[in-house]
Motif scaffolding. Structure first.
Motif: not given
Length: 374
Positions: A195-198, A89
């Motif tokens: 896997a994690d869109d937070r 990210t």
């Protein structure tokens, strides 16, 4: 931070200086924008001098007046940065995007607009000053307006982080210009869901959709029509004159460049006709033909040039099948697309794509080690 491997000598590009005037058909980004990106990299913990050295950049070239850098070299820096920081990210931080983005004169002109829609709409014309490898467009929606970004002109796969950071930069500018805590209605990316869109939801403050047709952000009609407190007509006119001069220096005001942009916009609906492109530019077909003759170029050659440039980008993205690429380029059947690829690249499309992803680009140009490490 994880330490990335050094680029082997045979994969390095020679050091170069930023060119003040881009070569024909060479897509470039401004040194001002790149400096902002490098500042963000440093804030994320990257060793920027080492990054520049290993990517073959001369640091002094960043400080030359009007310096610009080819799209593939910017992509290379992003690839290396992502592989070395060990953070998928990278740059997906609202504060970093707000602090380190450098829109230069374009940003000044946007801030002087009467409302947010006019402000952001000016990017459709002036984005080339920041990067003529990036196309910005706006489309109306019953709920408001979509802001879309697309990259083209390079032969290397564009890292998703580069696109995410660019879209986040535009959103943070809109918040600053409006002096309000704007909330997008929706953000969409062409990439697969992580896997994690937070981190994405935290950065943009809304739900995120993935595997979509475009990289874009939707702002409400209320937000887009609000008055900007920095509206200044006289300053806006002054900045626009400066930007028009810069577009001229970049060759972005020629009829050829306008035709290529209009062709690219229409290709997904099929091969555009000259009369349709002329209508899209608001001129008569005879006038278009005369202006192209004055520039010693034909409509057909511009169509071919635009298709070739877009083919490089589409084939670098594995999400597109070969049939998809043929459709996106407006070919009536894949056999015509295959023949065009052999003429452009000396290879059929599947072999050209394999060559990109196996580590060597067209004409023997090697991809950076960062692409191989990802």
């Amino acid at each position: 931070m994880t330490s990335g491997a050094q680029i082997p000598r045979h994969l390095r590009r020679p050091q170069r200086r930023g060119a003040c005037v881009p070569q024909p058909e060479l897509r470039t980004s401004s040194a001002d924008w790149l400096e902002g990106v490098l500042g963000m990299f440093e804030a994320e913990g990257l060793d920027v001098p080492a990054l520049l050295r290993d990517a073959g950049f001369d640091p002094e070239s960043l400080h030359q007046q009007n310096a610009r850098f080819p799209v593939d070299e910017i992509t290379m820096l992003w690839q290396l940065a992502v592989s070395r920081v060990g953070k998928p990210t990278l740059g997906l931080n609202r504060e970093l995007a707000s602090t380190y983005s450098k829109l230069g004169t374009v940003g000044h002109a946007m801030a002087c607009a009467p409302d947010l829609k006019t402000s952001l709409g000016s990017l459709t014309r002036y984005m080339a000053v920041i990067s003529d490898a990036t196309t910005f467009s706006m489309n109306d929606d019953p709920r408001g307006s979509w802001m879309s970004l697309e990259h083209s002109g390079g032969s290397l796969p564009i890292p998703r982080q580069r696109v995410e950071y660019a879209l986040l930069t535009l959103f943070t500018f809109a918040r600053w210009a409006a002096r309000r805590d704007l909330q997008p209605l929706m953000v969409e990316f062409v990439y697969p869901a992580p896997a994690d869109d937070r981190p994405h939801r935290e950065a943009f403050g809304c739900d995120i959709r993935f595997n979509c047709s475009a990289n874009r952000l939707l702002l409400s009609t209320v937000d887009m029509t609000m008055h900007l407190p920095t509206h200044h007509p006289a300053l806006a006119e002054m900045h626009q004159h400066l930007l028009e001069d810069q577009l001229t220096q970049l060759g972005q005001t020629t009829t050829s460049s306008l035709v290529c942009a209009e062709i690219a916009r229409r290709l997904q609906q099929g091969e555009p006709r000259r009369q349709d492109v002329a209508a899209g530019l608001g001129i008569a077909e005879r006038t278009l033909q005369r202006r192209l003759q004055e520039e010693s170029v034909s409509f057909q050659s511009l169509l071919d040039r635009t298709r070739r440039e877009l083919a490089q980008q589409y084939l670098a993205e594995q999400r597109h099948t070969l049939t998809d690429v043929a459709d996106l380029l407006g070919f009536v059947d894949t056999s015509n697309f295959f023949r065009a690829c052999k003429r452009w690249f000396g290879l059929p499309p599947a072999q050209y794509r394999a060559r990109i992803w196996q580590g060597s680009g067209p004409a023997g140009r090697m991809l950076p080690a960062g692409a191989l490490l990802n």
